[in-house]
Motif scaffolding. Structure first.
Motif, short mmCIF file in Angstrom:
data_model
loop_
_atom_site.label_atom_id
_atom_site.label_comp_id
_atom_site.label_asym_id
_atom_site.label_seq_id
_atom_site.Cartn_x
_atom_site.Cartn_y
_atom_site.Cartn_z
N GLU A 277 -7.81 13.89 -17.32
CA GLU A 277 -8.32 15.24 -17.56
C GLU A 277 -9.80 15.29 -17.18
O GLU A 277 -10.59 14.44 -17.56
CB GLU A 277 -8.14 15.63 -19.03
N TRP B 57 -8.59 17.75 -10.05
CA TRP B 57 -8.40 19.10 -10.57
C TRP B 57 -8.99 20.15 -9.62
O TRP B 57 -8.60 21.33 -9.65
CB TRP B 57 -9.02 19.23 -11.97
N LEU C 20 -6.37 21.86 -7.61
CA LEU C 20 -5.73 23.00 -8.27
C LEU C 20 -6.60 24.24 -8.17
O LEU C 20 -6.11 25.35 -7.96
CB LEU C 20 -5.42 22.69 -9.73
N ALA D 168 0.34 22.18 -13.95
CA ALA D 168 -0.04 20.85 -14.46
C ALA D 168 0.83 20.52 -15.65
O ALA D 168 1.18 21.41 -16.44
CB ALA D 168 -1.52 20.82 -14.84
N HIS E 170 -2.59 13.89 -16.63
CA HIS E 170 -1.65 14.95 -16.25
C HIS E 170 -1.04 14.68 -14.89
O HIS E 170 -1.60 13.96 -14.06
CB HIS E 170 -2.36 16.31 -16.18
N TRP E 171 0.12 15.29 -14.67
CA TRP E 171 0.68 15.42 -13.34
C TRP E 171 0.25 16.78 -12.81
O TRP E 171 0.40 17.79 -13.51
CB TRP E 171 2.20 15.33 -13.37
N LEU E 172 -0.26 16.80 -11.60
CA LEU E 172 -0.70 18.04 -10.97
C LEU E 172 0.26 18.40 -9.84
O LEU E 172 0.64 17.54 -9.05
CB LEU E 172 -2.12 17.89 -10.43
#
Length: 397
Positions: A162, A167, A170, A182, A361-363
């Motif tokens: 995180e 990120w 995204l 996510a 996380h999986w994005l």
């Protein structure tokens, strides 16, 4: 980049998009030259990047999981025949400023075949991220490059911490109006280490129970702790660790390192590379010279990274794994390390040592097509709704 306030699956809503995703953004001090994006599709070409790759990691986010040696060892053992799609970006001076390790593969989502670009990861890779000097700029350049390639339907990055640089991919997808989402994955416990053992020991809730168990173990024979860090004799030490792990429940589930050649090859090759570079920290707890617990880990950039534990389950009543962890923490403090990263999932036995966790996380980014929109909605809208409905029905029975 601000940390994502995710507590459960995040749904990527479509927002008004730009006409096209721009490769670079204007800045106050004049025009910035566009990044030159290229793909590395062979292991030989990837190997040629080692010096530049590691220099970039060192400048940006110096974690062993992102280093060239670690990624190479993973590819050679877990994906030797993979269709590599490793993205690289260079600035106007030709300097490597961003990398994103991807492979092309055929996947499935709820039984539907999906052409995907996925990170070079599995449960043994621990952590993954975009490595970039300017994450926002690199994300825009990489996504712009991928948007021109119709051969994929979903981009999937696994176990991104995180607040990590990935990120920004995204954010770039959202700005371009692409479906995205996510999904929470591992919550990895970690312990910030104080400067002295006395400071760590003070107030520990499990200190007294472990002292009793250590006395009970010492009644059975001579108890010793061994730290293996050198290449000499490493092969036999690894075999001891692998055999100990295979003696327990992991063998029944078929997940022990020694039960699969690719797992054995990865952990053996990584240990040898780590020993050659001064990163290896393989610990044993021994009873009359017999190994009864081990911790396979790496010592890197002020952290101890605990990758694989094992213990003699016939001695479970004296908790040999916890006794070794206690010695390991004391040794790490004495060596001046600042953190013990327990990696992996938030298992109960890890919570005996810390309440702090690092969320991963999986994005997911989907192409802005009918198929991409459908895949995104099925994963982040329809499936969660169906799961909640089934849960309610089960509770009412």
């Amino acid at each position: 980049m601000e940390e994502s306030p995710i507590t459960d699956a995040v749904l990527g809503e479509r927002v008004p998009s730009l006409p096209r995703l721009k490769a670079v953004e204007p800045v106050a001090r004049g025009r910035v030259e566009p990044l030159c994006v290229a793909e590395v599709r062979s292991l030989a070409a990837f190997n040629a990047l080692e010096a530049e790759w590691n220099a970039l990691v060192k400048r940006v986010d110096d974690q062993v999981f992102y280093r060239h040696e670690f990624v190479r060892c993973w590819i050679e053992n877990f994906a030797p025949g993979a269709a590599l799609r490793i993205l690289t970006a260079r600035n106007a001076l030709g300097m490597l400023v961003a990398v994103l390790g991807l492979q092309e593969e055929q996947g499935h989502q709820y039984g539907v075949p999906v052409r995907q670009l996925s990170s070079l990861t599995n449960k043994h890779s621990c952590r993954f991220d975009l490595v970039a000097e300017e994450p926002k700029r690199a994300a825009v350049a990489f996504l712009s490059h991928l948007m021109g390639d119709p051969s994929w339907e979903v981009l999937r990055l696994s176990d991104v911490p995180e607040g990590g640089a990935a990120w920004e991919l995204l954010n770039a997808a959202r700005g371009a109006g692409m479906p995205w989402g996510a999904w929470p994955s591992a919550r990895s416990p970690y312990l910030v280490l104080p400067s002295t053992v006395a400071a760590w020991t003070k107030g520990r809730s499990n200190a007294k129970p472990l002292r009793r168990r250590r006395r009970r173990l010492e009644e059975r024979g001579r108890v010793e702790v061994e730290r293996v860090a050198e290449v000499e004799g490493l092969g036999s030490k690894l075999e001891e660790a692998f055999a100990l792990e295979q003696s327990g429940w992991k063998a029944q589930e078929g997940t022990a390192i020694a039960q699969a050649e690719h797992r054995r090859g990865f952990y053996t090759g990584l240990a040898r590379t780590a020993a050659e570079r001064g990163w290896l920290g393989l610990y044993f707890l021994r009873l009359d010279s017999r190994p009864i617990a081990f911790q396979y880990g790496l010592e890197y950039a002020g952290r101890y990274l605990a990758m694989k534990p094992g213990y003699d389950e016939s001695l479970a009543e004296v908790s040999p794994g916890h006794l070794l962890t206690e010695n390991l923490i004391q040794d790490c403090i004495g060596r001046g390390l600042g953190e013990l990263d327990l990696l992996g999932d938030d298992a109960p036995y890890k919570r005996e040592w810390t309440e702090q966790v690092r969320q991963h996380h999986w994005l997911f980014i989907y192409r802005d097509t009918w198929m991409g929109q459908t895949l995104q909605r099925s994963k982040f809208r329809w499936a969660p709704v169906a799961k909640r409905m089934v849960g309610r029905w089960v509770r009412r029975r």
